[in-house]
Scaffold this motif. Structure first.
Motif, PDB file in Angstrom:
ATOM      1  N   UNK A 125       8.778  -5.110   1.857  1.00  0.00           N
ATOM      2  CA  UNK A 125       9.127  -6.352   1.166  1.00  0.00           C
ATOM      3  C   UNK A 125       8.785  -6.283  -0.320  1.00  0.00           C
ATOM      4  N   UNK A 126       7.672  -5.650  -0.651  1.00  0.00           N
ATOM      5  CA  UNK A 126       7.323  -5.489  -2.066  1.00  0.00           C
ATOM      6  C   UNK A 126       8.369  -4.646  -2.793  1.00  0.00           C
ATOM      7  N   UNK A 127       8.855  -3.611  -2.130  1.00  0.00           N
ATOM      8  CA  UNK A 127       9.846  -2.725  -2.740  1.00  0.00           C
ATOM      9  C   UNK A 127      11.144  -3.493  -2.996  1.00  0.00           C
ATOM     10  N   UNK A 128      11.598  -4.247  -2.016  1.00  0.00           N
ATOM     11  CA  UNK A 128      12.822  -5.034  -2.164  1.00  0.00           C
ATOM     12  C   UNK A 128      12.663  -6.037  -3.300  1.00  0.00           C
ATOM     13  N   UNK A 129      11.524  -6.716  -3.349  1.00  0.00           N
ATOM     14  CA  UNK A 129      11.269  -7.703  -4.402  1.00  0.00           C
ATOM     15  C   UNK A 129      11.219  -7.030  -5.769  1.00  0.00           C
ATOM     16  N   UNK A 130      10.562  -5.890  -5.865  1.00  0.00           N
ATOM     17  CA  UNK A 130      10.480  -5.178  -7.147  1.00  0.00           C
ATOM     18  C   UNK A 130      11.866  -4.774  -7.629  1.00  0.00           C
ATOM     19  N   UNK A 131      12.701  -4.291  -6.723  1.00  0.00           N
ATOM     20  CA  UNK A 131      14.053  -3.882  -7.128  1.00  0.00           C
ATOM     21  C   UNK A 131      14.847  -5.070  -7.668  1.00  0.00           C
ATOM     22  N   UNK A 132      14.676  -6.236  -7.052  1.00  0.00           N
ATOM     23  CA  UNK A 132      15.370  -7.436  -7.537  1.00  0.00           C
ATOM     24  C   UNK A 132      14.774  -7.918  -8.860  1.00  0.00           C
ATOM     25  N   UNK A 133      13.456  -8.000  -8.891  1.00  0.00           N
ATOM     26  CA  UNK A 133      12.750  -8.560 -10.047  1.00  0.00           C
ATOM     27  C   UNK A 133      12.938  -7.730 -11.307  1.00  0.00           C
ATOM     28  N   UNK A 134      13.035  -6.420 -11.162  1.00  0.00           N
ATOM     29  CA  UNK A 134      13.118  -5.544 -12.334  1.00  0.00           C
ATOM     30  C   UNK A 134      14.500  -4.929 -12.511  1.00  0.00           C
ATOM     31  N   UNK A 140      17.451   1.925 -16.594  1.00  0.00           N
ATOM     32  CA  UNK A 140      16.304   1.610 -17.442  1.00  0.00           C
ATOM     33  C   UNK A 140      15.010   1.663 -16.631  1.00  0.00           C
ATOM     34  N   UNK A 141      15.015   1.003 -15.479  1.00  0.00           N
ATOM     35  CA  UNK A 141      13.893   1.052 -14.541  1.00  0.00           C
ATOM     36  C   UNK A 141      14.485   1.459 -13.200  1.00  0.00           C
ATOM     37  N   UNK A 142      14.023   2.581 -12.684  1.00  0.00           N
ATOM     38  CA  UNK A 142      14.541   3.052 -11.397  1.00  0.00           C
ATOM     39  C   UNK A 142      13.385   3.265 -10.427  1.00  0.00           C
ATOM     40  N   UNK A 143      13.741   3.194  -9.164  1.00  0.00           N
ATOM     41  CA  UNK A 143      12.761   3.370  -8.097  1.00  0.00           C
ATOM     42  C   UNK A 143      13.196   4.534  -7.221  1.00  0.00           C
ATOM     43  N   UNK A 144      12.222   5.273  -6.726  1.00  0.00           N
ATOM     44  CA  UNK A 144      12.530   6.309  -5.750  1.00  0.00           C
ATOM     45  C   UNK A 144      13.098   5.647  -4.499  1.00  0.00           C
ATOM     46  N   UNK A 145      13.741   6.428  -3.638  1.00  0.00           N
ATOM     47  CA  UNK A 145      14.280   5.885  -2.398  1.00  0.00           C
ATOM     48  C   UNK A 145      13.170   5.212  -1.589  1.00  0.00           C
ATOM     49  N   UNK A 146      12.002   5.798  -1.579  1.00  0.00           N
ATOM     50  CA  UNK A 146      10.848   5.247  -0.874  1.00  0.00           C
ATOM     51  C   UNK A 146       9.657   5.233  -1.825  1.00  0.00           C
ATOM     52  N   UNK A 147       9.579   4.239  -2.720  1.00  0.00           N
ATOM     53  CA  UNK A 147       8.488   4.229  -3.699  1.00  0.00           C
ATOM     54  C   UNK A 147       7.134   3.928  -3.040  1.00  0.00           C
ATOM     55  N   UNK A 148       6.092   4.271  -3.759  1.00  0.00           N
ATOM     56  CA  UNK A 148       4.740   3.989  -3.300  1.00  0.00           C
ATOM     57  C   UNK A 148       4.397   2.544  -3.644  1.00  0.00           C
ATOM     58  N   UNK A 149       3.506   1.954  -2.836  1.00  0.00           N
ATOM     59  CA  UNK A 149       3.066   0.578  -3.044  1.00  0.00           C
ATOM     60  C   UNK A 149       1.549   0.565  -3.034  1.00  0.00           C
ATOM     61  N   UNK A 150       0.961  -0.048  -4.059  1.00  0.00           N
ATOM     62  CA  UNK A 150      -0.490  -0.206  -4.133  1.00  0.00           C
ATOM     63  C   UNK A 150      -0.787  -1.697  -4.017  1.00  0.00           C
ATOM     64  N   UNK A 151      -1.227  -2.122  -2.835  1.00  0.00           N
ATOM     65  CA  UNK A 151      -1.374  -3.541  -2.524  1.00  0.00           C
ATOM     66  C   UNK A 151      -2.747  -4.099  -2.864  1.00  0.00           C
ATOM     67  N   UNK A 152      -2.741  -5.409  -3.147  1.00  0.00           N
ATOM     68  CA  UNK A 152      -3.980  -6.160  -3.332  1.00  0.00           C
ATOM     69  C   UNK A 152      -3.778  -7.523  -2.676  1.00  0.00           C
ATOM     70  N   UNK A 153      -4.778  -8.364  -2.765  1.00  0.00           N
ATOM     71  CA  UNK A 153      -4.693  -9.695  -2.177  1.00  0.00           C
ATOM     72  C   UNK A 153      -3.634 -10.555  -2.868  1.00  0.00           C
ATOM     73  N   UNK A 154      -3.433 -10.347  -4.168  1.00  0.00           N
ATOM     74  CA  UNK A 154      -2.527 -11.187  -4.951  1.00  0.00           C
ATOM     75  C   UNK A 154      -1.107 -10.651  -5.083  1.00  0.00           C
ATOM     76  N   UNK A 155      -0.886  -9.419  -4.671  1.00  0.00           N
ATOM     77  CA  UNK A 155       0.423  -8.809  -4.807  1.00  0.00           C
ATOM     78  C   UNK A 155       0.310  -7.307  -4.721  1.00  0.00           C
ATOM     79  N   UNK A 156       1.224  -6.624  -5.385  1.00  0.00           N
ATOM     80  CA  UNK A 156       1.218  -5.161  -5.319  1.00  0.00           C
ATOM     81  C   UNK A 156       1.901  -4.571  -6.532  1.00  0.00           C
ATOM     82  N   UNK A 157       1.488  -3.369  -6.859  1.00  0.00           N
ATOM     83  CA  UNK A 157       2.208  -2.558  -7.832  1.00  0.00           C
ATOM     84  C   UNK A 157       3.096  -1.605  -7.047  1.00  0.00           C
TER      85      UNK A 157
END
Length: 172
Positions: A125-134, A140-157
């Motif tokens: 879900x974070x990956x899908x949201x990041x692709x939409x948000x950015x 200009x901003x691209x994501x790997x097919x399966x990007x890494x996610x670094x999660x926290x309580x407030x969200x994720x990078x």
């Protein structure tokens, strides 16, 4: 996947984290003008973009992609906040430099490591949201097919690649 999957799995079970291989592969790009340009162009102080201490630079004739992380706020309706967070680079405790160096000599690349850890992500879900948000101009901003996610309580990078044109480096 790659021939290195068993070795990467073994190292991951011993504690290898994305921060370990990103630091290992990124060291060779220290001082790159593309890193400085990416920070200047994308980091507006809002926390939306974060850079590792040693970003990876994939240069071409016209510019380069610089590895970075984009921030996604937690959405309680769609994101599993009970997922296990990644350990940040300041918390990486084991040094895997020698193992990674030997594997690199046998052909291991940063992209193979990114793919390995990206495929292990459970919360897309974070990956899908990041692709939409950015979503910006093409490439200009691209994501790997399966990007890494670094999660926290407030969200994720979410790991991303930021494009920097050669002219943007010389605009410094």
């Amino acid at each position: 996947m790659s021939d290195f999957e068993p070795q990467l799995s073994s190292l991951a079970s011993e504690g290898l984290r994305p921060c370990d291989f990103l630091d290992f592969f990124g060291k060779q790009y220290e001082g790159s003008p593309f890193i400085e340009a990416a920070e200047r162009l994308f980091d507006r102080g809002a926390g939306d973009f974060s850079f590792d201490s040693a970003p990876i630079v994939l240069a071409s004739e016209y510019g380069a992609y610089v590895s970075a992380w984009v921030w996604v706020e937690a959405d309680s309706d769609s994101i599993d906040c009970d997922a296990v967070p990644q350990i940040g680079s300041a918390q990486c405790q084991l040094n895997f430099r020698e193992q990674l160096r030997a594997m690199q000599e046998d052909g291991l690349t940063a992209q193979m490591c990114i793919d390995f850890f990206g495929l292990r992500e459970r919360n897309v879900d974070y990956v899908v949201t990041a692709r939409r948000q950015y979503a910006r101009g093409r490439g200009v901003i691209v994501f790997d097919a399966d990007p890494m996610v670094s999660e926290s309580e407030d969200g994720a990078y979410v790991s991303a690649w930021l494009w920097v044109w050669n002219r943007e480096v010389s605009a410094n």
